[in-house]
Design a protein around this motif. Structure first.
Motif, mmCIF file in Angstrom:
data_model
loop_
_atom_site.group_PDB
_atom_site.id
_atom_site.type_symbol
_atom_site.label_atom_id
_atom_site.label_comp_id
_atom_site.label_asym_id
_atom_site.label_seq_id
_atom_site.Cartn_x
_atom_site.Cartn_y
_atom_site.Cartn_z
ATOM 1 N N SER A 112 21.213 26.580 3.152
ATOM 2 C CA SER A 112 22.255 27.800 3.286
ATOM 3 C C SER A 112 21.867 29.283 3.050
ATOM 4 O O SER A 112 22.318 29.679 2.656
ATOM 5 N N ASN A 296 21.423 32.119 4.918
ATOM 6 C CA ASN A 296 21.072 32.136 5.767
ATOM 7 C C ASN A 296 22.072 31.761 6.098
ATOM 8 O O ASN A 296 22.449 30.575 6.980
ATOM 9 N N ARG A 298 23.126 32.100 9.701
ATOM 10 C CA ARG A 298 22.491 31.109 10.865
ATOM 11 C C ARG A 298 23.184 29.713 10.885
ATOM 12 O O ARG A 298 23.411 29.116 11.725
ATOM 13 N N HIS A 299 22.948 29.626 9.410
ATOM 14 C CA HIS A 299 22.689 28.118 9.512
ATOM 15 C C HIS A 299 23.601 27.728 8.099
ATOM 16 O O HIS A 299 22.965 26.847 7.315
#
Length: 333
Positions: A112, A296, A298-299
């Motif tokens: 993450s 991060n 998007r994730h």
């Protein structure tokens, strides 16, 4: 010659008399009254012999004093083992104190915070035919472990040792990078307030929007919202109080969408996020709460999905990657 030898003996006896008096003062409270009186009598007898210049008699009195000290505190059995255990216990207590109040180690489990910090990932391109020196360096320095995902801990350790020493790749194994191991500063927030941009570790026990089975774990994210802040995501930027969050290096990297960063993005609607479903949506950080996002974006399961967390659950600030020895080793920004 004889007189010179006597003078040397008497000098040594006077030093013993001084040392004996000091020893008695320090240990008087630990000795029975009878032993104190006996030791004092020997000191007095030694003093008389010294004043009379009786070197031989004074030396004999010194021997008696030494015998009395040995009788008062006899050598204990296994004293060397006991001393080593005591040293170990003191070291353990000091280490626990440092861990509790100053520095606490953590391991990054997920991606993450990539590429700022890496969790456990699979290296599909690892060379299974590496030489012995390379294998040792890869395991110990770079945290590259060949493991079978279905193996238990003992089997995993055994497989890593076999690979490192003998080049035996475990059946069904893959190369797993163990993730960054970091130190978290638990101390400085007692003297200064948390600041936007800090990489922080916090407890999730009191975040109601996280499923109960997953609560109580420690998360690592970047602090972006303080109490009273109004937040809004306009990709790739995060707005705080209607202004793009400051231009410090960490945020510039995230906004750049380069080097693995994607900028701050709206959450995946398929995951049913609670906040920031549209670019127009805002979130106000409640009093005594903080708001954090993963680099991060998007994730990352972060504040976009479960909101803010209580300030009291803040553990500390991530300050240093100490292992593995990659380009991320050192200070965390």
């Amino acid at each position: 010659m004889f007189n010179w030898k006597n003078r040397r003996i008497l000098k040594q006896c006077r030093e013993s008399l001084h040392g004996g008096r000091k020893w008695l003062r320090l240990n008087r409270d630990l000795l029975p009254d009878k032993q104190v009186a006996d030791f004092q009598a020997k000191l007095d007898a030694l003093e008389v012999s010294i004043k009379a210049g009786q070197a031989k008699e004074a030396a004999a009195q010194v021997d008696k004093l030494q015998d009395s000290v040995g009788a008062a505190f006899p050598d204990r059995k296994h004293s060397a083992i006991r001393e080593n255990v005591e040293v170990f216990l003191v070291a353990a207590i000091v280490a626990m104190g440092i861990r509790t109040f100053f520095l606490q180690p953590f391991k990054i489990p997920t991606g993450s915070m990539q590429p700022t910090l890496y969790g456990m990932i699979v290296d599909e391109n690892y060379n299974r035919y590496a030489s012995l020196p390379q294998r040792v360096v890869d395991v110990l320095a770079f945290g590259k472990w060949p493991v079978n995902p279905r193996a238990d801990f003992a089997q995993t350790i055994s497989g890593v040792v076999q690979w490192m020493l003998f080049g035996s790749w475990p059946t069904g194994g893959v190369c797993v990078d163990r993730g960054d191991h970091i130190f978290v500063d638990r101390f400085s927030y007692h003297f200064r307030k948390p600041g936007r941009g800090d990489v922080i570790v916090f407890d999730t026990a009191n975040i109601a929007a996280i499923p109960e089975a997953s609560r109580g774990k420690f998360y690592i994210k970047r602090l972006v919202g303080l109490p009273g802040d109004v937040l809004q995501i306009q990709e790739p930027h995060l707005l705080v109080n209607d202004r793009v969050l400051d231009s410090r290096l960490a945020f510039e990297r995230i906004y750049s969408k380069e080097g693995g960063y994607s900028g701050y993005v709206l959450p995946d609607l398929r995951a049913d996020p609670r906040y920031f479903r549209r670019a127009e949506d805002t979130f106000t950080v409640p009093r005594d709460h903080l708001f954090a996002l993963g680099d991060n974006s998007r994730h990352s399961l972060d504040g976009r999905y479960w909101g803010a967390f209580p300030k009291k659950d803040l553990v500390g600030r991530a300050i240093l990657v100490y292992w593995p020895f990659t380009k991320r080793l050192g200070r965390i920004e």
